[in-house]
Design an enzyme around this catalytic site. Sequence first.
Site, PDB file in Angstrom:
ATOM      1  CB  CYS A  99      -0.916  -0.001   1.214  1.00 39.80           C
ATOM      2  SG  CYS A  99      -2.005   1.441   1.292  1.00 39.80           S
ATOM      3  CE  LYS A 139      -2.626  -7.135  -3.185  1.00 41.83           C
ATOM      4  NZ  LYS A 139      -2.161  -5.772  -3.561  1.00 41.83           N
ATOM      5  CG  HIS A 171      -0.054  -4.098  -7.465  1.00 37.97           C
ATOM      6  ND1 HIS A 171      -0.976  -3.279  -6.854  1.00 37.97           N
ATOM      7  CD2 HIS A 171      -0.027  -3.716  -8.767  1.00 37.97           C
ATOM      8  CE1 HIS A 171      -1.476  -2.438  -7.759  1.00 37.97           C
ATOM      9  NE2 HIS A 171      -0.908  -2.684  -8.917  1.00 37.97           N
ATOM     10  CG  ASN A 211      -3.176  -7.247  -7.244  1.00 37.17           C
ATOM     11  OD1 ASN A 211      -2.736  -6.310  -6.587  1.00 37.17           O
ATOM     12  ND2 ASN A 211      -4.431  -7.265  -7.650  1.00 37.17           N
ATOM     13  N   GLY A 233      -8.827  -6.844  -7.985  1.00 42.13           N
ATOM     14  CA  GLY A 233      -9.356  -5.860  -7.061  1.00 42.13           C
ATOM     15  C   GLY A 233     -10.546  -5.104  -7.609  1.00 42.13           C
ATOM     16  NE  ARG A 234      -8.159  -0.228  -9.283  1.00 40.44           N
ATOM     17  CZ  ARG A 234      -7.416   0.445 -10.144  1.00 40.44           C
ATOM     18  NH1 ARG A 234      -7.793   1.655 -10.527  1.00 40.44           N
ATOM     19  NH2 ARG A 234      -6.303  -0.071 -10.623  1.00 40.44           N
TER      20      ARG A 234
END
Length: 332
Positions: A99, A139, A171, A211, A233-234
């Site tokens: 994040c 992650k 990611h 991801n 995700g989105r």
Amino acid sequence: MTRLALQDHARLSVAPMMDWTDRHCRAFHRVLSRQVLLYTEMVTSAALVRGGAKHLLGFDAAEHPVALQLGGSDPAELAEATAMGVAQGYAEVNLNVGCPSDRVQSGCFGAVLMKDPALVAHCVEAMIDATDGVPVTVKCRIGVDDQVPGDVLPDFLRRMGDAGVRRAIVHARMAWLQGLSPKENRDVPPLDHGLVHAMKDRFPDMHLSVNGGIASLDAALSHLRAVDGVMIGRAAYHDPAGILLRADSAIWGVEDSCGDPVAAALAMVPHIEGHLARGGRLAHVTRHMMGLFAGRPGARHWRRVLSERANRPGAGVEVLRDALDGVVSAAA
């Protein structure tokens, strides 16, 4: 639910997303797919250990398999938070090393930890020691700021493997911690799915999920030819039926949970009634269902009725049924 090993459920997972993947969202996604691995929003170890926010660990057994994502950088504190999650019954505990938000950076966790893989290794070792066989996963990003992903990512994954991590989600974007907002960090840095795919050859014994920028179930199936899992995700949030409705048959070869989006909406009625009976509002649940009919006849009517009426005091399941009537009429 078909009995699978957790890593088999991880062939497809819905990403942890702040303010989105709460227990109502997870209940909805579980209606759409029995097999997909679900994640909580990120919960900080400090909130659990020092803030007394144990209510953030709440979930319903019907959500299983569900994983807890933690944010933090203090090994002892993360170990204590992990033990709390395990005691609550989570099937996995995941450490957020991806994040990029300012709030996360100021707390020295999230993507900024990519700069200190030794600390991350200490954190996951402590977390693993605090579990009773429950998997601890990570992650991460492919790198941050001026790091060279082709050098940083394999070194990071090697250190995680040495620390005992057997599954990681990557990611496939850099995180640029200076100059980009968290939203821009989800879109602006270019994707490098190929680098993540290459890591599977480097680390054949580690379960790797990719991801970032994966917007369809067909795209997920394509990635599964190269890696062990895909996290979405989105796209899963904004077009849940498009991603999840046929995922069980397409990925796991079992019968799909729901035949169509209308059936999925009706299957949410018991959850909604239970939430209303406990004093909750209809919108707490239906805000996660806005995209259920994305790209289908009646989608605009569905969104309009829910957005205009679901937050009114006393709104009940009749609002959902009125929204569905318009969808059914448009499809006739």
